[in-house]
Design a protein around this motif. Sequence first.
Motif, short mmCIF file in Angstrom:
data_model
loop_
_atom_site.label_atom_id
_atom_site.label_comp_id
_atom_site.label_asym_id
_atom_site.label_seq_id
_atom_site.Cartn_x
_atom_site.Cartn_y
_atom_site.Cartn_z
N ILE A 10 114.77 36.66 51.42
CA ILE A 10 115.84 35.76 51.85
C ILE A 10 116.46 36.26 53.16
N LYS A 11 116.69 37.57 53.23
CA LYS A 11 117.23 38.15 54.45
C LYS A 11 116.31 37.90 55.65
N ILE A 12 115.01 38.08 55.42
CA ILE A 12 114.05 37.85 56.50
C ILE A 12 114.07 36.39 56.93
N ALA A 13 114.10 35.48 55.93
CA ALA A 13 114.11 34.05 56.23
C ALA A 13 115.37 33.67 56.99
N LEU A 14 116.52 34.21 56.57
CA LEU A 14 117.77 33.90 57.26
C LEU A 14 117.77 34.47 58.68
N GLY A 15 117.19 35.64 58.84
CA GLY A 15 117.10 36.24 60.17
C GLY A 15 116.23 35.41 61.09
N LEU A 16 115.10 34.93 60.58
CA LEU A 16 114.21 34.10 61.38
C LEU A 16 114.87 32.77 61.73
N ALA A 17 115.60 32.21 60.75
CA ALA A 17 116.30 30.96 61.01
C ALA A 17 117.36 31.14 62.08
N ALA A 18 118.07 32.27 62.01
CA ALA A 18 119.10 32.55 63.02
C ALA A 18 118.46 32.72 64.40
N LEU A 19 117.32 33.42 64.46
CA LEU A 19 116.62 33.62 65.72
C LEU A 19 116.15 32.28 66.29
N TYR A 20 115.60 31.43 65.42
CA TYR A 20 115.14 30.11 65.85
C TYR A 20 116.30 29.29 66.41
N ALA A 21 117.45 29.35 65.72
CA ALA A 21 118.63 28.62 66.18
C ALA A 21 119.09 29.14 67.54
N LEU A 22 119.05 30.45 67.73
CA LEU A 22 119.45 31.03 69.02
C LEU A 22 118.52 30.59 70.14
N ILE A 23 117.22 30.54 69.84
CA ILE A 23 116.25 30.09 70.83
C ILE A 23 116.53 28.63 71.21
N CYS A 24 116.81 27.80 70.20
CA CYS A 24 117.11 26.39 70.46
C CYS A 24 118.35 26.24 71.33
N ILE A 25 119.37 27.03 71.03
CA ILE A 25 120.61 26.97 71.82
C ILE A 25 120.34 27.40 73.26
N ALA A 26 119.54 28.46 73.41
CA ALA A 26 119.22 28.95 74.76
C ALA A 26 118.44 27.91 75.55
N VAL A 27 117.49 27.25 74.89
CA VAL A 27 116.70 26.22 75.58
C VAL A 27 117.58 25.04 75.96
N TYR A 28 118.47 24.64 75.07
CA TYR A 28 119.33 23.50 75.36
C TYR A 28 120.21 23.76 76.59
N PHE A 29 120.82 24.93 76.62
CA PHE A 29 121.74 25.22 77.72
C PHE A 29 121.02 25.74 78.97
N GLY A 30 119.78 26.16 78.81
CA GLY A 30 119.07 26.74 79.95
C GLY A 30 117.82 26.01 80.36
N ASN A 31 117.60 24.79 79.82
CA ASN A 31 116.31 24.14 80.10
C ASN A 31 116.16 23.77 81.57
N ARG A 32 117.26 23.54 82.27
CA ARG A 32 117.13 23.22 83.69
C ARG A 32 116.69 24.42 84.51
N VAL A 33 117.02 25.62 84.03
CA VAL A 33 116.55 26.83 84.72
C VAL A 33 115.04 26.91 84.64
N LEU A 34 114.47 26.40 83.55
CA LEU A 34 113.02 26.43 83.36
C LEU A 34 112.33 25.23 84.02
N MET A 35 113.12 24.27 84.49
CA MET A 35 112.56 23.04 85.05
C MET A 35 112.57 23.02 86.56
N TYR A 36 113.62 23.55 87.17
CA TYR A 36 113.78 23.50 88.63
C TYR A 36 113.67 24.90 89.21
N PHE A 37 112.86 25.02 90.26
CA PHE A 37 112.67 26.30 90.94
C PHE A 37 112.92 26.10 92.44
N PRO A 38 114.19 25.93 92.80
CA PRO A 38 114.50 25.56 94.19
C PRO A 38 114.28 26.68 95.19
#
Length: 272
Positions: A10-38
């Motif tokens: 359960i601890k491992i599953a919760l840890g993975l879920a938390a990591l997945y959520a953090l990745i999603c948050i990072a992509v949402y707020f940082g997706n333009r950094v990955l899209m534009y290379f001015p």
Amino acid sequence: MRTGGTQEMIKIALGLAALYALICIAVYFGNRVLMYFPDPSRVPPAEAGLDGVEEVELAADNGVTLVAWHAPAREGKNTILYFHGNAANAANRAHKIETMRQDGSGVFYLNNRSYGGSDGRPTEANNVADAIAAYNYLVGRGVPPERIVAFGESLGSGQAVRLAGERPVAAVVLEAPLTSTIDVARSTYFWLPLSLLITDRYDNARNISGVTAPLLILHGAHDRVIPVEMGKRLFAAANEPKRLEIFPQGDHSDLLDHGAWEKARAFLSTLR
């Protein structure tokens, strides 16, 4: 032991879920950094080896100043309104601009926000609004809509498609276009809920239905950035009249080396 093992799982599953959520948050707020290379470098056209090309400034929303290069068309010739990809600016497309001018066609190359000396930050909404501002500038300078060709390279295809859906143009030329940024990202980040995370979608597959001007799509069969299947899908979704040119040896950024502009010039010559 069984209880302890279950708790550990359960601890491992919760840890993975938390990591997945953090990745999603990072992509949402940082997706333009990955899209534009001015590349913000502001280079005068003459320094890039172009004669007869004027650097102009456009006033965009919120006090933003955009930098563009304008080579006026000879009488009776079209003006190519050029929208670039996510890692280009006018200086590193100088050879391409010169190639487009060889038959007397005009070119208006818009550096998107943060590119080539333009102020501000790029977003889909900003880029589309700026594309319309560039169009209005040309019309204000006396270029008739029936002489404006919306040209979109890679990510810039989204600007060209949206512009042509909202303003009259002579034709639309799309070089290595994407169906949407979600589709491009999905090939690598298939394990993320991208439709919820990507803010700038450039949904050409949906928006192409609004384009009624003659359309030409150019795509390389070996494109490793935007697969040729996307160009084919976009072509299938588009209205007539339309044409698709696939270059068997072409990749993403080398289509001019395989005769793409000759194909485009021949296509545009049929409009007269």
